[in-house]
Design a protein around this motif. Structure first.
Motif, short mmCIF file in Angstrom:
data_model
loop_
_atom_site.label_atom_id
_atom_site.label_comp_id
_atom_site.label_asym_id
_atom_site.label_seq_id
_atom_site.Cartn_x
_atom_site.Cartn_y
_atom_site.Cartn_z
N LEU A 18 -8.01 8.04 -23.72
CA LEU A 18 -7.95 8.00 -22.25
C LEU A 18 -9.30 8.36 -21.67
CD1 LEU A 18 -4.54 9.74 -21.54
CD2 LEU A 18 -5.04 7.30 -21.50
N GLY A 19 -9.62 7.75 -20.54
CA GLY A 19 -10.87 8.02 -19.85
C GLY A 19 -10.84 9.38 -19.15
N GLU A 20 -12.00 9.78 -18.67
CA GLU A 20 -12.17 11.07 -18.00
C GLU A 20 -11.37 11.08 -16.69
OE1 GLU A 20 -13.23 14.22 -15.85
OE2 GLU A 20 -14.06 12.35 -15.11
N PRO A 21 -10.52 12.08 -16.48
CA PRO A 21 -9.61 12.09 -15.32
C PRO A 21 -10.30 11.94 -13.96
CG PRO A 21 -8.98 13.81 -16.86
CD PRO A 21 -10.29 13.25 -17.35
N MET A 22 -11.35 12.68 -13.71
CA MET A 22 -11.98 12.63 -12.39
C MET A 22 -12.62 11.27 -12.11
SD MET A 22 -11.07 15.29 -10.88
CE MET A 22 -12.03 15.11 -9.39
N GLN A 23 -13.18 10.63 -13.11
CA GLN A 23 -13.76 9.31 -12.92
C GLN A 23 -12.68 8.30 -12.53
OE1 GLN A 23 -16.01 8.15 -16.35
NE2 GLN A 23 -17.41 9.89 -16.17
N HIS A 24 -11.53 8.42 -13.17
CA HIS A 24 -10.45 7.48 -12.88
C HIS A 24 -9.75 7.81 -11.57
CE1 HIS A 24 -10.71 4.89 -16.38
NE2 HIS A 24 -11.22 5.95 -16.95
N LEU A 25 -9.70 9.07 -11.20
CA LEU A 25 -9.20 9.44 -9.88
C LEU A 25 -10.06 8.77 -8.82
CD1 LEU A 25 -7.53 11.05 -7.83
CD2 LEU A 25 -9.07 12.97 -8.23
N HIS A 26 -11.37 8.81 -9.02
CA HIS A 26 -12.30 8.19 -8.08
C HIS A 26 -12.10 6.67 -8.04
CE1 HIS A 26 -15.84 7.84 -5.59
NE2 HIS A 26 -16.36 6.98 -6.44
N LEU A 27 -11.97 6.04 -9.21
CA LEU A 27 -11.73 4.59 -9.25
C LEU A 27 -10.43 4.23 -8.55
CD1 LEU A 27 -12.76 3.62 -12.89
CD2 LEU A 27 -13.92 2.97 -10.77
N LEU A 28 -9.39 5.00 -8.79
CA LEU A 28 -8.10 4.74 -8.15
C LEU A 28 -8.20 4.86 -6.64
CD1 LEU A 28 -5.07 4.17 -8.38
CD2 LEU A 28 -4.73 6.63 -8.75
N ALA A 29 -8.88 5.89 -6.17
CA ALA A 29 -9.06 6.07 -4.73
C ALA A 29 -9.85 4.91 -4.13
CB ALA A 29 -9.76 7.39 -4.44
N ARG A 30 -10.91 4.47 -4.84
CA ARG A 30 -11.71 3.34 -4.36
C ARG A 30 -10.88 2.05 -4.34
NH1 ARG A 30 -17.06 2.42 -7.45
NH2 ARG A 30 -17.36 0.90 -5.78
N MET A 31 -10.06 1.84 -5.36
CA MET A 31 -9.22 0.64 -5.40
C MET A 31 -8.23 0.68 -4.25
SD MET A 31 -8.67 -2.28 -6.89
CE MET A 31 -9.37 -2.21 -8.53
N GLY A 32 -7.63 1.85 -4.02
CA GLY A 32 -6.73 1.97 -2.88
C GLY A 32 -7.44 1.65 -1.58
N LYS A 33 -8.62 2.20 -1.39
CA LYS A 33 -9.38 1.96 -0.17
C LYS A 33 -9.72 0.48 -0.03
CE LYS A 33 -13.50 3.39 2.31
NZ LYS A 33 -14.71 4.22 2.28
N ALA A 34 -10.10 -0.16 -1.13
CA ALA A 34 -10.44 -1.59 -1.10
C ALA A 34 -9.25 -2.43 -0.65
CB ALA A 34 -10.93 -2.05 -2.47
N LEU A 35 -8.05 -1.93 -0.94
CA LEU A 35 -6.83 -2.66 -0.57
C LEU A 35 -6.21 -2.17 0.73
CD1 LEU A 35 -5.25 -2.78 -4.11
CD2 LEU A 35 -6.33 -4.66 -2.87
N GLY A 36 -6.84 -1.19 1.35
CA GLY A 36 -6.30 -0.66 2.61
C GLY A 36 -5.22 0.38 2.41
N VAL A 37 -5.23 1.07 1.27
CA VAL A 37 -4.24 2.11 0.96
C VAL A 37 -4.95 3.45 0.87
CG1 VAL A 37 -2.56 2.95 -0.72
CG2 VAL A 37 -2.82 0.49 -0.35
#
Length: 92
Positions: A4-23
């Protein structure tokens, strides 16, 4: 299966993906649309992805192309795509 990848990096990616989709995942949590367990599960799912660099490039391209991210659909390989789209489309 890879580690599994580093938790904080993936938290950041998830937040960015949400933002990119308007979530806004923080708002979704505060409104009770996702639980702490849901959020943790989404991060764990993201951590299991074997293409985080592709995700970063896609997110960077979305941000450059539009100034303010507003993608209609997420990156095809996103393990959280269905959940993010549900959160976005369910709130409209």
């Amino acid at each position: 299966m890879h580690p599994l990848g580093e938790p904080m990096q993936h938290l950041h990616l998830l937040a960015r993906m949400g933002k990119a989709l308007g979530v806004d995942l923080t708002e979704a949590f505060h409104r009770g649309e996702i639980s702490a367990e849901d959020w943790a599960g989404m991060i764990t799912s993201c951590r299991g992805c074997d293409a985080p660099e592709g995700c970063r490039r896609w997110l960077d391209a979305q941000e450059r192309a539009r100034g303010a991210p507003s993608a209609v659909l997420p990156l095809g390989q996103c393990s959280n795509a269905a959940r993010l789209l549900h959160l976005r489309d369910g709130s409209r």
